[in-house]
Scaffold this active site. Structure first.
Site, PDB file in Angstrom:
ATOM      1  N   GLY A   5       0.799  -1.220   0.000  1.00  0.00           N
ATOM      2  CA  GLY A   5       0.000   0.000   0.000  1.00  0.00           C
ATOM      3  C   GLY A   5       0.831   1.270   0.000  1.00  0.00           C
ATOM      4  N   LEU A   7      -4.223  -5.642  -4.572  1.00  0.00           N
ATOM      5  CA  LEU A   7      -3.145  -4.653  -4.557  1.00  0.00           C
ATOM      6  C   LEU A   7      -1.860  -5.214  -3.935  1.00  0.00           C
ATOM      7  CD1 LEU A   7      -2.461  -1.627  -5.134  1.00  0.00           C
ATOM      8  CD2 LEU A   7      -3.020  -1.206  -2.732  1.00  0.00           C
ATOM      9  N   ASP A   8      -0.766  -5.146  -4.676  1.00  0.00           N
ATOM     10  CA  ASP A   8       0.564  -5.574  -4.204  1.00  0.00           C
ATOM     11  C   ASP A   8       0.618  -7.051  -3.817  1.00  0.00           C
ATOM     12  OD1 ASP A   8       1.472  -2.979  -4.570  1.00  0.00           O
ATOM     13  OD2 ASP A   8       0.963  -2.370  -2.546  1.00  0.00           O
ATOM     14  N   GLU A   9      -0.282  -7.844  -4.388  1.00  0.00           N
ATOM     15  CA  GLU A   9      -0.330  -9.262  -4.053  1.00  0.00           C
ATOM     16  C   GLU A   9       0.021 -10.154  -5.251  1.00  0.00           C
ATOM     17  OE1 GLU A   9      -0.995 -10.898  -1.267  1.00  0.00           O
ATOM     18  OE2 GLU A   9      -1.614  -9.274   0.055  1.00  0.00           O
TER      19      GLU A   9
END
Lengths: 284, 284, 284, 284
Positions: free
Chosen positions: C201, C227-229
């Site tokens: 994040g 997100l960001d995964e």
């Protein structure tokens, strides 16, 4: 010659360095190391100073009293004098993993750590033969949900009996009680087998494998009541790739755990770590 | 507020730190950074200090004169005051390789380097389009065995015309003349594409490949008359393996060269590097 | 000579390698690189193979058809043939940060990336001068909560117009829409400025500073809806200490972001990355 | 189930991989690992393959004979079959430094090395207590200029008596004789305390300190007649700075020596290292 390490922290103010170095000159100390840091956000000043006292006729106690009643009072310092002659006394807490234990005892035997290791405490009996091999008293202190208070009482008794100054959890697989944490505030060092704050808690190598990271890590930190949230002393990492299994992660991780924990023990025992507001200042 | 960086080195003596910090307090400076180092073998003391002068009514020149006539004289210091307002002026020397040039100009354009780049000098014409693209004057100064004196003369003219304070050889493939080295002592930064002192001289990647090393490196250093023997500012490395060809070594090395040279430029331009007896003290 | 890269994955079975290498021998291919991996947990076999087709009279299409109707069918493979002659076409998405943009365009100009960069898309106008400097078409596509659909439509139009094969988010500060993610599955590369899964994040450097970590990192990964995964392609780290401010973290991080993103672009464009179940297999 | 590791090298030719993998299929082997490398310069093919033989009724000897008389002959291979059931037998040579010895014995006790350590040979008596502590036979074999032949004879006797398959010099401070090197070609592992080829020979930390390097290293390599010139197995490095004394270099170096030597032992003992023309192919 008497060697003294002085650790200071206080509100940042003008003139601290000049005052302290003047003081050392006055008591005929030869400064052999000085480092300082200002935490600008918190407005806190940190200093680490090593000095050789060249005039043996000035007693250490009078230097301390003098320091306390002048500079320390004027600047409202938190401070400590450590004499190099007094070795820190370290208790080792272990469970069943033996690699950090072997590494620490090997380093100690090889003369790399300027500390005493008066005892090993474990909630399991498995590693007693290693303690025997290195001639270190081993105490089996079972620790379960049901005997928490008794276990904690026995731990504290032993720590006091041996005048322990700091504790190292060498892959000790039990929660430390709040009472023990309070007794040894910023004096209990843990090794966590991940690159914190990634993968706190149990089975970090499994989580790292599942996430597909390309780098794994290990973190040594002081134990606080929040699990894996204490001030970080040292971290290191190593590369992994798709060819590595979980077993490879664990094996590579063992090397990280050993090294990172050994560095933290060395830094702590040489009074190179200061803690403020859950962060460390590490003077290399 | 006026920001000053003070660099000092002198014979190690009692009371230097106290004297300097007292001086700064006296001229109403607020110390925002101080670091020092004692080279025990050589008995030399080094200090780097950053200060904000809070009283605008004290002229910088009078501070300098005051410093010179008191402390600097008493301790027989080599010293320099640098004002943050004066940006260092860097000349770039290049030949045909473009990767370091692109990297430096990109960083400069991105605001990462607090310097001016008034000109680029090259013994070849090839990289002129890049200079044009970044709007930097480009001078083609051929340099061969036969025109050595003329080439050197032209280089020095240009450096003086643009009031250059330091030079960066961004994979410049020509020897620098002793006269130029003398004019810019410890002010010419080279990037050598090996982990010095391994593989000095020509074609280090080829030698590294032949030797079968598992790690390659790059080294930034100040240029002295002895080829690749000057004071080392920064080094870094990367892993290679049997699967890597010489071309891979060269490609991986480009990243090292870029990064290591950029760090050296940054350190030098922020006055964080001091040189003594062919070694550097780098205050991070 | 025609060079082909073959990527395969399928259920692990006996005889795959023999079958594939026999096939290559049969079509008069000279294997210049072969690597394979078995994901034991998932029971999946991965292979990457580079071959030079020595007999120009066998058309590539007939080889493909042959492969499809025999081996690929027998082993139920997912597979792709890539010809070295067709360069991947990369779209750059940027916002206001310029350091990754300068780095990528510099590398591309220096001939390090065997790709085409037909266009740059940005939700801000700020970086247009850099696009101009490197002669790359720049499209300002505003993207806010209110114009989401319109923005997405314009993005997709441009990507199709320029026949873009993969997208790089060079510090693009907007969420990518699910539709675009679906269109470019495992073909959108992001650079996140932390060592994921730590600090996902916003504002990871600030979080890292607050936590007091001793190492910071950067992560390049394929964009997924979480997100960001997404699957991690590459990560790297650098050391920090108490002397580093948040500004230092950000500055050191820029070097990480540049390098890690550049490596991911290179790996992806050379067809060295395969994705399976949110993890990557990276054949170096 | 019988696990076999197969190592091969030969002139690079078409069809090797297909032939070998077909052979393994034919003898009902399940390939669990396969990796190969082509040294393009030398035109040599290397392969490492691990297989589980699923049909217990086929004797290993008949597989070997079959392999020898067909593929090995056709491709003129150098090759070896290793059964996982036979542990390598390692002799440790030491002098007075104890840190690598403690590390190796600790790792062995902790179950990290799948080898036997039947004996320790030393030219000094100092480390006997450590051998005793770990219950390993210790032989004091003095080795000086004057007793070279006698010393060598005794070493070889012991190595043969204990059926030693490889030798590790854990900071052994004596030259190995050409006869012993010939007997254990590419089977004697040394740890040199520098980043070779920088600082070969004696006192590398002192030379590194004098040169002012910013990184120090350690190198494990096979012993050849040319001192510190043998094939490199593994290297690693750590950062140093002006604040580090020679003593710091030595202390930091101990950690490197331990780790790099331990990795080399593990790689060698798991048959992951192949040697060709003074370089290694290391299959991770």
């Amino acid at each position: 010659m008497r060697k003294i390490t002085l650790l200071i922290h206080c509100k940042d103010q003008k003139g601290i360095i000049a005052a302290v170095t003047n003081f050392i000159v006055k008591v005929e100390g030869n400064i052999i190391y000085i480092d300082q840091h200002v935490d600008v956000e918190q407005n806190v000043f940190f200093m680490r100073l090593e000095t050789e006292l060249t005039n043996a006729s000035i007693p250490l106690d009078s230097i301390k009293t003098n320091f306390e009643q002048t500079i320390a009072r004027d600047f409202q310092m938190s401070w400590d004098f450590y004499s190099k002659e007094t070795k820190p006394k370290m208790a080792l807490f272990v469970s069943k993993y033996n690699h950090c234990l072997f590494d620490i005892l090997g380093r100690h035997s090889a003369g790399e750590l300027d500390i005493e290791i008066p005892l090993i405490i474990s909630n399991h009996i498995d590693l007693k033969p290693i303690a025997d091999q290195f001639n270190i008293p081993f105490y089996h202190v079972p620790f379960t949900k049901d005997n928490k208070e008794e276990g904690e009482k026995r731990q504290i008794e032993l720590l006091q009996q041996y005048q322990i100054t700091f504790i190292v959890l060498a892959r000790y697989m039990q929660i430390i009680t709040p009472k023990l944490i309070a007794l040894y505030k910023n004096k209990i060092i843990n090794i966590h087998h991940s690159f914190l704050p990634a993968f706190p808690g149990a089975k970090p190598y499994h989580s790292a494998f599942k996430r597909g990271v390309k780098i794994i890590g290990a973190t040594s930190h002081y134990v606080t009541e929040e699990l894996d949230e204490g001030p970080i002393i040292e971290q290191d990492i190593t590369r992994v790739s798709h060819i590595n299994s979980i077993e490879d992660f664990i094996m590579k991780g063992r090397d990280l755990e050993r090294t990172v924990l050994a560095r933290a023990i060395k830094l702590h025992s040489e009074r190179k770590v200061m803690v403020f507001e859950n962060k460390t200042v590490v003077f290399y």
